[in-house]
Scaffold this active site. Structure first.
Site, mmCIF file in Angstrom:
data_model
loop_
_atom_site.group_PDB
_atom_site.id
_atom_site.type_symbol
_atom_site.label_atom_id
_atom_site.label_comp_id
_atom_site.label_asym_id
_atom_site.label_seq_id
_atom_site.Cartn_x
_atom_site.Cartn_y
_atom_site.Cartn_z
ATOM 1 N N HIS A 57 0.810 -1.224 0.000
ATOM 2 C CA HIS A 57 0.000 0.000 0.000
ATOM 3 C C HIS A 57 0.848 1.282 0.000
ATOM 4 C CE1 HIS A 57 -0.603 0.005 4.707
ATOM 5 N NE2 HIS A 57 0.627 -0.223 4.385
ATOM 6 N N GLU A 58 0.204 2.347 -0.401
ATOM 7 C CA GLU A 58 0.857 3.660 -0.558
ATOM 8 C C GLU A 58 2.009 3.622 -1.562
ATOM 9 O OE1 GLU A 58 -1.053 5.515 0.798
ATOM 10 O OE2 GLU A 58 -1.772 4.578 2.625
#
Lengths: 596, 596
Positions: free
Chosen positions: A438-439
């Site tokens: 994620h990110e």
């Protein structure tokens, strides 16, 4: 297990000298004792309200009922205590209702909360990130109606970037926002992977959504940012009717289960009111402010999860008797604690290197963020900003990779028990596997680092990093037990400097080949940066050792041993990796499609 | 996803030339087509009966009802089809009801079944292992009453070594067996981590239990082996009353959930009848026959799980559009499949290297086991036996470590989707984490290799291994595209040879220090052995390429590319690792206990 306070204090106040942050006007209201008191509160709430429910929120995933996601009730209680102590508001201006705490101190607190229960803490961390974005780019009205309630714990926040067909590729997002003639917009579309996207923990949720205005240019230059509350928020910041944001589903993850992860459908009845944040078409630029902080937040969570498992492994190893030492052949002799076995100690020391090295890295970045925030002038600020930009992909990725390795070894120390759900280490391992993804995935971070960050402004940031490393190397070179490490780091810095130049030259000829192993570059620079932070820790420990008292002597000696371990077992890995990079290996590109 | 047949055929028949096994009298009834037909059957049953239920048996863990463990009903159906085709009996003598199939062919079949559903397959694999032990050391009566029904699928088998207080340390086991005056024994005690320890899949379960006779010497020299059926087995091999073996509980694991893992309590009513297998006090020696095969079985399962995930990642990458290539700046151009991105291809190629390299390793060991079994004389047999003993810890551990890395990257290729339970890769990752632990932990394998195997019989096995490697190096040296790899492998062999000598010298001075990094030695020898197996594959592929037809051209070119990738990205890691070993680093021993 919580990150030990002793190490947090060491890193913050002995290595990074954070007490001196109070010299900045922004932090003048604080002193060393006030920082300690904030940390005391964080540890108390983390121990009492977060840690006891980490297993429960993994076991009892949030469920959907009547169109709403429901968490276990202890989630709400934990966040209430957290917000009562104003932790969501920790780094915000006093004018916005914040504590105006240094980012470094707040970052240490978030690490402690995440080590206690990363799932609970995520709701608050996302809220702080969204609020920060609104403070930076939103209107006064948005600050008043959204940010104030977010910092008070009445509302939470999310970031809505990905769509089902477009995760990493934001250029392809399709959400639309059309002016409604009333000064607002109507938003339609679907967003996916929204952490904290729905829950029962707040009056409403302020989604920060990337979408396109009519006639916007294609690609990333046509993306605008909107504040989209789940429920309408009135002039007086009270919550009104639903805002046509439907919870379309929850993702069922391998780990991190206590945090909802939602698919959201906006404007199915064409009644989803969205408020533009800042100027049109600048949404991605704004979002990256939140994203950069979120990326260091990911690294911090990875550290916290690795550190929590290391604590478990250490405690288990100290009390579990099993087997005998080499040479002790008498089967009637009592077994020793497994802590005595060389391989168990090796695994514990490797974990220590990775998690304490990771903590040193993310706290260093947080300290830089304070310096950026309080810089005397624009030139100084820009310089620190560039360095932080360079270090962001490293601070996100290195802990994701190596603190997951720590989790892997924490299971191993427990043997078969570690593979059961009766011990927390398997959960922590499952949780930590998210952080590469994620990110911005690991691969995206590599491209960001090698394809953008190292070359920006003629390499000013990388040169700044190297200059800072050279300073530490010079200091350590004159300290006898660290001199060999200083020499090794100096060689590694020269090696990656030469490799970087070779890759940048290759980039102008064939970016595809030059970037083909960008992930290896990312991992290697990470190892060198963490080696540097270990050398800095060792310098501090060495200086403190002479006057240290009993318990502290072992603590500082342990730091020196871990530094030595990192320089012997870890740093040398960069040699073949950098050589590979210089060879511009194109095997992955050259293999025929049918050859896999 | 099943291991692709093309690679199985390549490894078995092109690299290892298994068709020539039919020259051995034992396998004379077979030919190449008969082997193909066995593989056809394995693939069919794996695809129809195993693979479709891998997710279901993970989701619906076995549960205890009325004192018995219950699995999902498809487990029984799958094993019925498996036994109808005689796969449990695959390698056994025709006289015992077996197929008398070469071990290499049977091993490939087990890899295929495990790639389909490792949890289902474990029941059968454990049964085959237990039956093999009884065939080797049991009485004629035990072969008739236990082995025959096991091979027919009426009974299953387990190995019961660990106890709650003693996992790796078998010297400390406490189970007792007292003569009952009736030619049998009464067994009392508790065993833990018993895979397949209870279930609803067979008429009864034959537990092979390590226990002590009265007055037995302490430690591992006082351990005997007993056959302990869950229910009494009559003279005619029919199943009678319960045998006082109580299912005390099931372990709830992170993965591998479809296989029960039990705590068993023997003789709570002093009515647990145990039959001595072989001679008193030789139980551990016997068990190690099963254990060694089981360890290569662990490596095979690790390969299968990594390979299954690689197949998923490859299929996903080929069809998932996302993003654009470097240089393609037009946001209106259609996105490409992620398979086109360099970093995704790098991750896929790394997985390919690990899982195909792992398969090559375990099948090579299986081929050696055939040669051992069919050796012309005792000298030849002893020599191959020693080599297989040396390779066993490597074949167990290297796939456990690197095929788990393959699972990690398979998740990464899927992005956020890979982290959800909607895709199989997270399950395969959870499953594969077990393999470092059971049948002797990673650390135990390192000690076994460096502390025992490399030095046994004056290093005859290691010298044999090096000689075989040198043969391959010589062949590859004269093939232009492989000559550089041959040179690199030659240097690595020299490097580990020198390192081994240094460690053996150090062992006589201080075994604690010499063995402190035995795990690093294990990993390094594994990398060198797998590099060798890649070179052997590349030699075969290179020779076949000239005459290859369309689809095969890409297949062979892919093998050459993967070999190159392994030699560029993987083998060089051994350089710093071996240097570390020669430095006799004692940091993990020297750090004070309070320094962690």
């Amino acid at each position: 297990m919580l990150i030990p306070r002793r190490d947090v204090d060491f890193q913050l106040f002995e290595v990074l000298d954070c007490a001196t942050l109070t010299r900045f006007e922004r932090y003048a209201a604080y002193d060393r004792e006030a920082f300690a008191s904030v940390l005391d509160t964080a540890y108390r709430i983390a121990a009492e309200r977060f840690a006891p429910y980490a297993a429960a929120c993994d076991r009892e995933e949030p469920r959907i009922e009547h169109g709403r996601a429901w968490t276990i009730p202890e989630t709400r209680a934990a966040l209430a205590a957290y917000n009562q102590a104003s932790f969501t508001a920790a780094t915000f201006d006093a004018d916005d209702g914040g504590l105006q705490l240094p980012i470094a101190i707040a970052k240490a607190c978030t690490a402690v909360f995440s080590s206690a229960n990363v799932a609970f803490h995520s709701y608050a961390a996302l809220t702080a990130g969204a609020a920060d974005l609104l403070v930076s780019f939103g209107s006064d009205d948005q600050r008043r109606r959204f940010v104030r309630p977010m910092l008070a714990g009445r509302f939470t926040g999310t970031m809505c970037l990905s769509e089902p067909h477009a995760g990493s590729s934001l250029a392809d997002i399709r959400c639309q926002a059309r002016p409604d003639g009333d000064g607002h917009h109507r938003l339609t579309g679907t967003k996916m992977w929204i952490s904290g996207g729905d829950h029962d923990l707040a009056e409403t949720i302020v989604h920060l959504v990337l979408a396109r205005l009519p006639g916007a240019p294609p690609g990333t230059r046509g993306i605008s940012l909107f504040a989209v509350p789940r429920d309408r928020v009135r002039e007086d910041a009270s919550v009104g009717e639903p805002n046509d944001v439907r919870l379309a589903g929850l993702n069922h993850k391998m780990g991190w289960r206590g945090t909802t992860n939602a698919v959201l459908s906006f404007g199915e009845r064409n009644a989803c009111r969205a408020e533009l944040v800042g100027e049109p078409h600048r949404g991605l630029e704004y979002m990256f402010r939140m994203m950069n902080a979120a990326r260091i937040g990911v690294g911090t969570n990875a550290v916290a999860l690795g550190y929590a498992a290391y604590g478990e492994a250490l405690a288990y190893a100290r009390q579990r008797p099993q087997g005998r030492l080499p040479g002790a052949k008498d089967p009637c002799s009592p077994p020793v604690e497994i802590f005595r076995h060389a391989d168990v100690r090796r695994m514990l020391l490797a974990q220590k290197c990775w998690v304490e090295g990771g903590l040193a890295l993310v706290l260093y970045c947080a300290r830089l963020a304070d310096e950026e925030r309080c810089a005397a002038d624009a030139t100084a600020r820009a310089r620190i900003h560039a360095l932080l930009e360079l270090l962001t992909p490293v601070a996100k990725s290195w802990p994701s990779e190596y603190c997951l390795e720590a989790n892997k070894l924490a299971i191993q120390v427990h043997g078969g028990y570690g593979y059961t759900r009766d011990f927390p280490v398997e959960r922590l391992y499952r949780d930590n596997r998210l952080n590469h993804i994620h990110e911005g995935t690991h691969g995206i971070q590599g491209l960001d680092l090698l394809g953008r960050k190292v070359a920006m402004q003629d390499g000013v940031a990388l040169n700044d990093l190297f200059a800072r490393m050279t300073g530490t190397i010079a200091s350590a070179g004159s300290v006898e037990p660290l001199a060999a490490h200083a020499t090794a780091l100096e060689a590694a810095v020269a090696d990656i400097g030469m490799t970087t130049q070779a890759l940048l030259r290759a980039m102008s000829l064939d970016p595809g080949v030059a970037l083909a192993n960008a992930t290896t570059y990312l991992d290697s620079l990470g190892h060198i940066v963490v080696a540097w932070r270990w050398l800095a820790q060792a310098l501090t420990a060495h200086a403190a050792l002479a006057a240290a008292r009993d318990g502290d002597r072992d603590f500082y000696t342990g730091k020196l041993a871990a530094c030595r371990f990192f320089f012997r077992h870890e740093l040398p890995r960069t040699g073949p990796a950098l050589q590979l990079l210089r060879s511009l290996d194109d095997t992955a590109l050259a293999i025929p499609d049918g050859g896999f």
